[in-house]
Write a protein that holds these residues in place. Structure first.
Motif, PDB file in Angstrom:
ATOM      1  N   UNK A 169       1.029  -1.259  -0.156  1.00  0.00           N
ATOM      2  CA  UNK A 169       0.096  -0.393  -0.286  1.00  0.00           C
ATOM      3  C   UNK A 169       0.977   1.142  -0.313  1.00  0.00           C
ATOM      4  N   UNK A 170       0.399   2.371  -0.530  1.00  0.00           N
ATOM      5  CA  UNK A 170       0.726   3.469  -0.056  1.00  0.00           C
ATOM      6  C   UNK A 170      -0.323   4.463  -0.141  1.00  0.00           C
ATOM      7  N   UNK A 171      -0.166   4.877   2.004  1.00  0.00           N
ATOM      8  CA  UNK A 171      -0.659   5.326   2.313  1.00  0.00           C
ATOM      9  C   UNK A 171      -0.645   7.576   2.354  1.00  0.00           C
ATOM     10  N   UNK A 172      -1.245   8.097   1.733  1.00  0.00           N
ATOM     11  CA  UNK A 172      -1.219   9.471   1.721  1.00  0.00           C
ATOM     12  C   UNK A 172      -1.849   9.871   2.818  1.00  0.00           C
ATOM     13  N   UNK A 173      -1.086  10.507   4.179  1.00  0.00           N
ATOM     14  CA  UNK A 173      -1.234  11.123   5.066  1.00  0.00           C
ATOM     15  C   UNK A 173      -2.376  12.508   5.353  1.00  0.00           C
ATOM     16  N   UNK A 174      -3.229  12.508   6.493  1.00  0.00           N
ATOM     17  CA  UNK A 174      -3.257  14.112   6.336  1.00  0.00           C
ATOM     18  C   UNK A 174      -3.265  14.628   7.734  1.00  0.00           C
ATOM     19  N   UNK A 175      -2.804  15.931   7.505  1.00  0.00           N
ATOM     20  CA  UNK A 175      -2.614  17.511   8.392  1.00  0.00           C
ATOM     21  C   UNK A 175      -2.418  15.659  10.213  1.00  0.00           C
ATOM     22  N   UNK A 176      -2.854  15.455  10.483  1.00  0.00           N
ATOM     23  CA  UNK A 176      -3.728  15.445  11.926  1.00  0.00           C
ATOM     24  C   UNK A 176      -2.479  13.930  12.016  1.00  0.00           C
ATOM     25  N   UNK A 177      -2.324  13.304  10.961  1.00  0.00           N
ATOM     26  CA  UNK A 177      -1.477  12.340  10.372  1.00  0.00           C
ATOM     27  C   UNK A 177       0.216  12.682  10.368  1.00  0.00           C
ATOM     28  N   UNK A 178      -0.155  13.622  10.144  1.00  0.00           N
ATOM     29  CA  UNK A 178       1.481  13.939  10.371  1.00  0.00           C
ATOM     30  C   UNK A 178       2.037  14.869  11.198  1.00  0.00           C
ATOM     31  N   UNK A 179       1.351  14.758  11.650  1.00  0.00           N
ATOM     32  CA  UNK A 179       1.717  15.810  13.488  1.00  0.00           C
ATOM     33  C   UNK A 179       1.950  14.280  14.335  1.00  0.00           C
ATOM     34  N   UNK A 180       0.618  13.395  13.930  1.00  0.00           N
ATOM     35  CA  UNK A 180       1.214  12.416  15.067  1.00  0.00           C
ATOM     36  C   UNK A 180       2.273  11.517  14.899  1.00  0.00           C
ATOM     37  N   UNK A 181       2.578  11.385  13.950  1.00  0.00           N
ATOM     38  CA  UNK A 181       3.437  10.330  13.415  1.00  0.00           C
ATOM     39  C   UNK A 181       4.863  10.918  13.802  1.00  0.00           C
ATOM     40  N   UNK A 182       5.128  11.930  13.770  1.00  0.00           N
ATOM     41  CA  UNK A 182       6.054  13.325  13.441  1.00  0.00           C
ATOM     42  C   UNK A 182       7.428  12.348  14.115  1.00  0.00           C
ATOM     43  N   UNK A 183       7.154  11.722  15.471  1.00  0.00           N
ATOM     44  CA  UNK A 183       8.179  11.365  16.367  1.00  0.00           C
ATOM     45  C   UNK A 183       8.505   9.855  15.659  1.00  0.00           C
ATOM     46  N   UNK A 184       7.488   9.233  14.830  1.00  0.00           N
ATOM     47  CA  UNK A 184       8.311   8.052  14.790  1.00  0.00           C
ATOM     48  C   UNK A 184       8.224   8.121  13.352  1.00  0.00           C
ATOM     49  N   UNK A 185       7.954   8.485  12.219  1.00  0.00           N
ATOM     50  CA  UNK A 185       8.855   7.904  10.977  1.00  0.00           C
ATOM     51  C   UNK A 185       9.112   9.434  10.500  1.00  0.00           C
ATOM     52  N   UNK A 189       1.627  -1.018   9.583  1.00  0.00           N
ATOM     53  CA  UNK A 189       2.624  -1.352   7.934  1.00  0.00           C
ATOM     54  C   UNK A 189       4.203  -1.428   8.099  1.00  0.00           C
ATOM     55  N   UNK A 190       4.791  -2.741   7.756  1.00  0.00           N
ATOM     56  CA  UNK A 190       6.366  -2.396   7.495  1.00  0.00           C
ATOM     57  C   UNK A 190       6.635  -1.560   6.403  1.00  0.00           C
ATOM     58  N   UNK A 191       7.460  -0.802   6.900  1.00  0.00           N
ATOM     59  CA  UNK A 191       7.316   0.307   5.732  1.00  0.00           C
ATOM     60  C   UNK A 191       8.514   0.280   4.861  1.00  0.00           C
ATOM     61  N   UNK A 192       8.421   0.676   3.580  1.00  0.00           N
ATOM     62  CA  UNK A 192       9.969   0.291   2.200  1.00  0.00           C
ATOM     63  C   UNK A 192       9.674   1.471   2.808  1.00  0.00           C
ATOM     64  N   UNK A 193       9.527   2.435   2.224  1.00  0.00           N
ATOM     65  CA  UNK A 193       9.674   3.731   1.697  1.00  0.00           C
ATOM     66  C   UNK A 193       8.849   4.953   2.231  1.00  0.00           C
ATOM     67  N   UNK A 194       9.337   7.019   3.079  1.00  0.00           N
ATOM     68  CA  UNK A 194       8.579   7.695   2.920  1.00  0.00           C
ATOM     69  C   UNK A 194       8.971   8.661   2.087  1.00  0.00           C
ATOM     70  N   UNK A 195       7.616   9.567   0.998  1.00  0.00           N
ATOM     71  CA  UNK A 195       7.906  10.876   0.425  1.00  0.00           C
ATOM     72  C   UNK A 195       8.174  12.183   1.425  1.00  0.00           C
ATOM     73  N   UNK A 196       8.646  12.774   1.252  1.00  0.00           N
ATOM     74  CA  UNK A 196       7.930  13.944   2.495  1.00  0.00           C
ATOM     75  C   UNK A 196       7.346  15.181   1.061  1.00  0.00           C
ATOM     76  N   UNK A 197       7.044  15.622   2.107  1.00  0.00           N
ATOM     77  CA  UNK A 197       6.063  16.721   1.506  1.00  0.00           C
ATOM     78  C   UNK A 197       6.884  17.691   0.110  1.00  0.00           C
ATOM     79  N   UNK A 198       7.934  17.676   0.644  1.00  0.00           N
ATOM     80  CA  UNK A 198       9.002  18.702  -0.329  1.00  0.00           C
ATOM     81  C   UNK A 198       9.981  17.295  -0.911  1.00  0.00           C
ATOM     82  N   UNK A 199       9.531  16.523  -1.627  1.00  0.00           N
ATOM     83  CA  UNK A 199      10.354  15.517  -3.093  1.00  0.00           C
ATOM     84  C   UNK A 199      11.561  14.849  -2.331  1.00  0.00           C
TER      85      UNK A 199
END
Length: 153
Positions: free
Chosen positions: A36-52, A73-83
């Motif tokens: 899967x690819x999960x697009x996080x919402x604003x709340x998710x970005x804030x809640x998970x900032x310390x983890x991811x 999710x077993x994470x293989x890659x993260x993509x940032x807001x700015x690329x």
């Protein structure tokens, strides 16, 4: 034999890399094992900032476990807001469904892969033909020796 090995390596790499597409998943609960690819919402970005990490827009990986309200999710890659991108080694992170704006499933695309393999095959064939590596090219016309007449010996 080297040419055949080279062709096999090119072909195998094209097939293994393949082409994938992401399709929207209409259900709220993903299936364990699903890519899967999960697009996080604003709340998710804030809640998970310390983890991811900060400013993560998308997380890609394989679903390990799922319930109605959360999934791991077993994470293989993260993509940032700015690329920016970060590779992960399958670390598990739990996401609540309320932290995810959209979920997509990664699927193998046979059509795109066929185009990729065809392109590699044509390019490799053109490379071989342009260098006459198989020895199948035309032979240079041989010019017979010049006959200068009976007195020239």
């Amino acid at each position: 034999m080297t040419i055949r090995r080279t062709a096999a390596v090119f072909g195998a790499s094209a097939l293994l890399s393949g082409c994938y597409t992401y399709s929207y998943v209409p259900r709220d609960v993903p299936i364990p094992g699903q890519l899967v690819a999960l697009d996080l919402n604003d709340r998710g970005r804030l809640d998970l900032e310390q983890r991811i990490g900060p400013d993560v827009a998308r997380v890609e990986g394989q679903v390990a476990d799922a319930t109605d309200t959360a999934f791991t999710v077993r994470i293989s890659r993260t993509l940032g807001l700015y690329g920016g991108q970060s590779r992960w080694d399958g670390e598990s992170v739990t996401f609540r469904t309320s932290q995810v704006r959209m979920m997509r499933e990664r699927r193998f695309s046979t059509g795109r892969t066929a185009v990729l393999v065809s392109t590699f095959a044509v390019a490799f064939g053109a490379f071989i033909a342009s260098r006459n590596l198989l020895g199948l090219g035309t032979e240079v016309d041989r010019v017979p020796p010049v006959d200068n007449g009976p007195g020239d010996q």
